[in-house]
Design an enzyme around this catalytic site. Structure first.
Site, short mmCIF file in Angstrom:
data_model
loop_
_atom_site.label_atom_id
_atom_site.label_comp_id
_atom_site.label_asym_id
_atom_site.label_seq_id
_atom_site.Cartn_x
_atom_site.Cartn_y
_atom_site.Cartn_z
N LYS A 179 1.11 4.27 -2.91
CA LYS A 179 0.78 5.66 -2.61
C LYS A 179 1.97 6.58 -2.89
O LYS A 179 1.80 7.72 -3.32
CB LYS A 179 0.27 5.79 -1.17
CG LYS A 179 -1.04 5.05 -0.93
CD LYS A 179 -2.15 5.54 -1.87
CE LYS A 179 -3.48 4.89 -1.62
NZ LYS A 179 -4.54 5.42 -2.52
N TYR A 224 0.84 -1.21 0.00
CA TYR A 224 0.00 0.00 0.00
C TYR A 224 0.88 1.26 0.00
O TYR A 224 0.66 2.18 -0.79
CB TYR A 224 -0.90 -0.03 1.23
CG TYR A 224 -1.87 1.12 1.34
CD1 TYR A 224 -3.05 1.14 0.61
CD2 TYR A 224 -1.61 2.20 2.18
CE1 TYR A 224 -3.95 2.20 0.71
CE2 TYR A 224 -2.50 3.26 2.29
CZ TYR A 224 -3.67 3.25 1.56
OH TYR A 224 -4.55 4.31 1.67
P1 NAP Z 1 -13.65 3.11 0.74
O1 NAP Z 1 -14.66 3.65 1.68
O2 NAP Z 1 -13.43 1.64 0.66
O3 NAP Z 1 -13.99 3.68 -0.72
C1 NAP Z 1 -13.26 3.26 -1.86
C2 NAP Z 1 -14.23 2.87 -2.94
O4 NAP Z 1 -13.46 2.43 -4.09
C3 NAP Z 1 -15.12 1.70 -2.52
O5 NAP Z 1 -16.45 1.91 -2.95
C4 NAP Z 1 -14.45 0.54 -3.23
O6 NAP Z 1 -15.31 -0.56 -3.48
C5 NAP Z 1 -14.02 1.20 -4.51
N1 NAP Z 1 -13.07 0.37 -5.24
C6 NAP Z 1 -12.18 -0.52 -4.71
N2 NAP Z 1 -11.52 -1.14 -5.69
C7 NAP Z 1 -11.98 -0.64 -6.86
C8 NAP Z 1 -11.69 -0.92 -8.21
N3 NAP Z 1 -10.79 -1.84 -8.55
N4 NAP Z 1 -12.35 -0.23 -9.16
C9 NAP Z 1 -13.29 0.68 -8.82
N5 NAP Z 1 -13.62 0.99 -7.55
C10 NAP Z 1 -12.98 0.32 -6.57
O7 NAP Z 1 -12.23 3.75 1.04
P2 NAP Z 1 -11.74 5.25 1.38
O8 NAP Z 1 -11.11 5.18 2.71
O9 NAP Z 1 -12.79 6.24 1.09
O10 NAP Z 1 -10.55 5.35 0.34
C11 NAP Z 1 -10.55 6.22 -0.79
C12 NAP Z 1 -9.11 6.53 -1.13
O11 NAP Z 1 -8.51 7.21 -0.03
C13 NAP Z 1 -8.26 5.28 -1.37
O12 NAP Z 1 -7.39 5.51 -2.47
C14 NAP Z 1 -7.48 5.14 -0.07
O13 NAP Z 1 -6.26 4.47 -0.26
C15 NAP Z 1 -7.28 6.60 0.28
N6 NAP Z 1 -6.96 6.85 1.69
C16 NAP Z 1 -7.83 6.52 2.69
C17 NAP Z 1 -7.47 6.79 4.02
C18 NAP Z 1 -8.38 6.45 5.18
O14 NAP Z 1 -7.93 6.59 6.34
N7 NAP Z 1 -9.61 6.05 4.96
C19 NAP Z 1 -6.25 7.41 4.31
C20 NAP Z 1 -5.40 7.72 3.26
C21 NAP Z 1 -5.76 7.46 1.95
P3 NAP Z 1 -15.33 -1.77 -2.38
O15 NAP Z 1 -16.00 -1.20 -1.17
O16 NAP Z 1 -16.09 -2.84 -3.05
O17 NAP Z 1 -13.89 -2.14 -2.14
#
Ligand code: NAP
Length: 261
Positions: free
Chosen positions: A161, A157
């Site tokens: 990133k 991961y």
């Molecule tokens: P999330 O709630 O899981 O939302 C991500 C969405 O992307 C989900 O609906 C997921 O579907 C979808 N997805 C996953 N794989 C995919 C694919 N191959 N093609 C199309 N859509 C896909 O996560 P989030 O926390 O909002 O994350 C959003 C971004 O922020 C990510 O890039 C994550 O790495 C980044 N981020 C998050 C955090 C944190 O603390 N939450 C911190 C730093 C960075 P599924 O639910 O089916 O997997």
């Protein structure tokens, strides 16, 4: 005047968490939206919320790691809205939390495919369309504080990133002369289904809330609270707007001060 009035914005991973937050915020600011996610059911949830705002939007389901699904999304969005002004590459997954020495080939490959190849495919498609249509554009990807500091159990991961940050800088140098800005954001601990999916077993075992766990066990948060999707959405809205027209190639922390470089 709303910040994104009539701009056409694409958002990946828009069915949940940060992507859903971005879609709702962009709608408030007058954008027209093409939304993408891997599961139709989560897109339907975002669509129900957007209908209440009266926003003009269309949903597409598919996998960001597949060239043909990304092409279908971009072609469909251009057919529906005529152009692309803003592209938010947000879809991402965590890797199965394991020490690097125990990580499987499959766990590594899937993380790279979604978080790095997926962002590459969308950056390329957005860049091609923005160059062809002229008039500049905004490409914004979601990296992470994990792309700046290595986090144990998250080696693949972290690598993806960090890769997003460097792809952002490289592309920013290429397309700046065409008026296209390319930036990324680096969230800290944000309360989303992704984070809860990883931590819920631990929270259930310890009886802690997510916030209690993060403040005790994570990197210190000077602002004293975890983040929410709207915190990240506000920064992405700024980067998508005219207010950020002299910024490109940046990787901006949005973490309550968890990460400062
Ligand atoms: P999330 O709630 O899981 O939302 C991500 C969405 O992307 C989900 O609906 C997921 O579907 C979808 N997805 C996953 N794989 C995919 C694919 N191959 N093609 C199309 N859509 C896909 O996560 P989030 O926390 O909002 O994350 C959003 C971004 O922020 C990510 O890039 C994550 O790495 C980044 N981020 C998050 C955090 C944190 O603390 N939450 C911190 C730093 C960075 P599924 O639910 O089916 O997997």
């Amino acid at each position: 005047m709303p910040l994104l009035q009539n701009r056409v914005a694409l958002v990946t991973g828009a069915g949940s968490g940060i992507g859903q937050g971005v879609a709702l915020r962009f709608a408030q600011e007058g954008a027209r939206l093409a939304l993408f996610d891997i599961r139709q059911a989560s897109l339907d949830e975002t669509a129900d919320k957007l209908k209440e705002t009266g926003a003009d939007f269309e949903c597409f389901s598919g996998d960001v790691s597949l060239t043909e699904d990304v092409a279908r999304f971009f072609d469909g969005a251009v057919k529906r809205f005529g152009r692309i002004d803003i592209c938010v590459n947000n879809a991402g997954i965590g890797n199965p939390p394991l020490p690097l020495v125990q990580m499987t080939d499959e766990g590594f490959d899937r993380t790279i495919a979604v978080n790095l190849r997926g962002v590459f495919l969308c950056m390329r498609a957005a860049g091609r369309q923005m160059i062809a249509q002229g008039g500049g554009g905004r490409i914004i990807s979601v990296s992470s504080q994990a792309g700046k500091s290595g986090f144990a159990m998250l080696a693949p991961y972290c690598a993806t990133k960090a890769g997003v940050i460097l792809m952002t800088r490289a592309m920013a140098k290429e397309v700046g002369p065409m008026g296209i800005t390319v930036n990324c954001v680096c969230p800290g601990t944000i309360d989303t289904p992704l984070l809860r999916g990883t931590l819920d077993p631990l929270l259930a075992a310890t009886g802690q809330t997510l916030e209690e766990w993060a403040l005790k066990n994570g990197p210190p948060i000077p602002l004293g609270r975890i983040g929410y999707p709207v915190d990240v959405a506000k920064l992405i809205t700024f980067l998508a707007s005219d207010e950020a027209d002299y910024m490109t190639g940046q990787a901006i922390n949005i973490s309550g001060g968890q990460e400062m470089h």
